[in-house]
Motif scaffolding. Sequence first.
Motif, PDB file in Angstrom:
ATOM      1  N   ALA A  95      -4.664  -2.428   7.681  1.00  0.00           N
ATOM      2  CA  ALA A  95      -4.758  -1.324   6.734  1.00  0.00           C
ATOM      3  C   ALA A  95      -4.960  -1.886   5.334  1.00  0.00           C
ATOM      4  O   ALA A  95      -4.588  -3.031   5.043  1.00  0.00           O
ATOM      5  CB  ALA A  95      -3.496  -0.453   6.780  1.00  0.00           C
ATOM      6  N   GLN A  96      -5.548  -1.065   4.471  1.00  0.00           N
ATOM      7  CA  GLN A  96      -5.657  -1.439   3.062  1.00  0.00           C
ATOM      8  C   GLN A  96      -4.589  -0.692   2.278  1.00  0.00           C
ATOM      9  O   GLN A  96      -4.471   0.529   2.373  1.00  0.00           O
ATOM     10  CB  GLN A  96      -7.035  -1.101   2.503  1.00  0.00           C
ATOM     11  N   ALA A 147      -7.459   0.307  10.825  1.00  0.00           N
ATOM     12  CA  ALA A 147      -8.267  -0.023  12.006  1.00  0.00           C
ATOM     13  C   ALA A 147      -7.410  -0.810  12.978  1.00  0.00           C
ATOM     14  O   ALA A 147      -6.727  -1.767  12.596  1.00  0.00           O
ATOM     15  CB  ALA A 147      -9.496  -0.839  11.611  1.00  0.00           C
ATOM     16  N   ASP A 181      -5.121   3.257   3.298  1.00  0.00           N
ATOM     17  CA  ASP A 181      -6.347   3.746   3.922  1.00  0.00           C
ATOM     18  C   ASP A 181      -7.002   2.579   4.669  1.00  0.00           C
ATOM     19  O   ASP A 181      -6.424   1.511   4.791  1.00  0.00           O
ATOM     20  CB  ASP A 181      -7.302   4.377   2.895  1.00  0.00           C
ATOM     21  N   GLY A 182      -8.192   2.810   5.166  1.00  0.00           N
ATOM     22  CA  GLY A 182      -8.919   1.759   5.863  1.00  0.00           C
ATOM     23  C   GLY A 182      -8.207   1.250   7.098  1.00  0.00           C
ATOM     24  O   GLY A 182      -8.270   0.046   7.420  1.00  0.00           O
ATOM     25  N   GLU A 242     -11.578 -10.988   7.631  1.00  0.00           N
ATOM     26  CA  GLU A 242     -11.159  -9.897   6.751  1.00  0.00           C
ATOM     27  C   GLU A 242     -11.977  -9.937   5.451  1.00  0.00           C
ATOM     28  O   GLU A 242     -12.037 -10.966   4.780  1.00  0.00           O
ATOM     29  CB  GLU A 242      -9.665 -10.044   6.431  1.00  0.00           C
ATOM     30  N   ALA A 271      -5.151  -6.301   1.974  1.00  0.00           N
ATOM     31  CA  ALA A 271      -5.318  -6.052   3.400  1.00  0.00           C
ATOM     32  C   ALA A 271      -3.999  -6.420   4.053  1.00  0.00           C
ATOM     33  O   ALA A 271      -3.528  -7.555   3.929  1.00  0.00           O
ATOM     34  CB  ALA A 271      -6.452  -6.889   3.964  1.00  0.00           C
TER      35      ALA A 271
END
Length: 337
Positions: free
Chosen positions: A207-208, A193, A190-191, A253, A217
């Motif tokens: 991405a996470q 960008a 998720d996460g 980050e 990350a």
Amino acid sequence: MVRADGPAVLAQEPERPERPESGRERLRRWFDWRRGWPLTALGLLVTGLLVLHAQVPNAIGNLGSLLETFLPWLGLAVPVLLALALWRRAGVAVVAALLPGAVWLNLFGALLVDKSSGPGDFTVLTHNVAAANDDPQGTIRMLTGSGAEIVALEELSASAAPVYAEGLAGAFPYHVVEGTVGLWSSYPIDGVAVVDIKMGWTRAFRAQVTTPKGPLAVYVAHLPSVRVKFDSGFTAGRRDVSAQALGDAIEHEPLRKVLLLGDLNGTMNDRSLAPVTSQMRSAQGAAGDGFGFSWPASFPLARIDQVLSKGGLVPTDSRTLPADASDHLAVVADYRY
């Protein structure tokens, strides 16, 4: 002496045996500066390039970065110079040939030792699959059989991306593709960008990934290609701008543990990648065996595909996989969280 019954004959003195050459004379002959001076000069030049590579300017054709990309290969000059110096019996040239050997070992000797400490908590892989790859199914079989839980792919063409998505779905239930780069994972993603690396289209994202040990990350990036041209030298300007943008993103980050997987089109020695490499650790340098060259696949000359980390992630092993239909080798690393 004169004989009474014949012509006069001169008595010959016995020949004196040659005096053996003394050790000092042999040493003086071996270290005669007039013998092998071109080889001596070449040895000193190679030594200078190894020691002062960071001082070779990039102002003309990015010569400094070009030298640093292939810096380990300067070591090949050592046995050649040494053999020629011994053939010429030029002691000064022998010393001058050994100097770059000592410097080379200081720079790269640690890479020749196997530093693997065994399996980690998870395995990651990055691979430039090549847009011209004519056997994506073979690449998919290699990827699914690699044992990796996190896989980053670069140079995904619009037609090939769905093929990889379908072929990898069974082994990796989570995936994301942004532009020409993608991430497949056994763990939730998720996460996501996009990371703007100043190219005008998407070749990097963040991405996470939530592993059983905790979150990571994960940055996936494919920096612009570089070229060696006769009229303009090592053209790497766009790559260098993108490296700065990527380094800035990683520096800010919010998660502590960070992985970077991708084709950076540059080596750890290349000063132009310092915005990234100065803050991250190479899996190959910390836990590999050898240089881990990844490109070109047919005869690897440089490691331009990288697995880097920061934030306490501990690499326990690093390696390349056998060639597939890409012009790059896949790079794999194990990590302890």
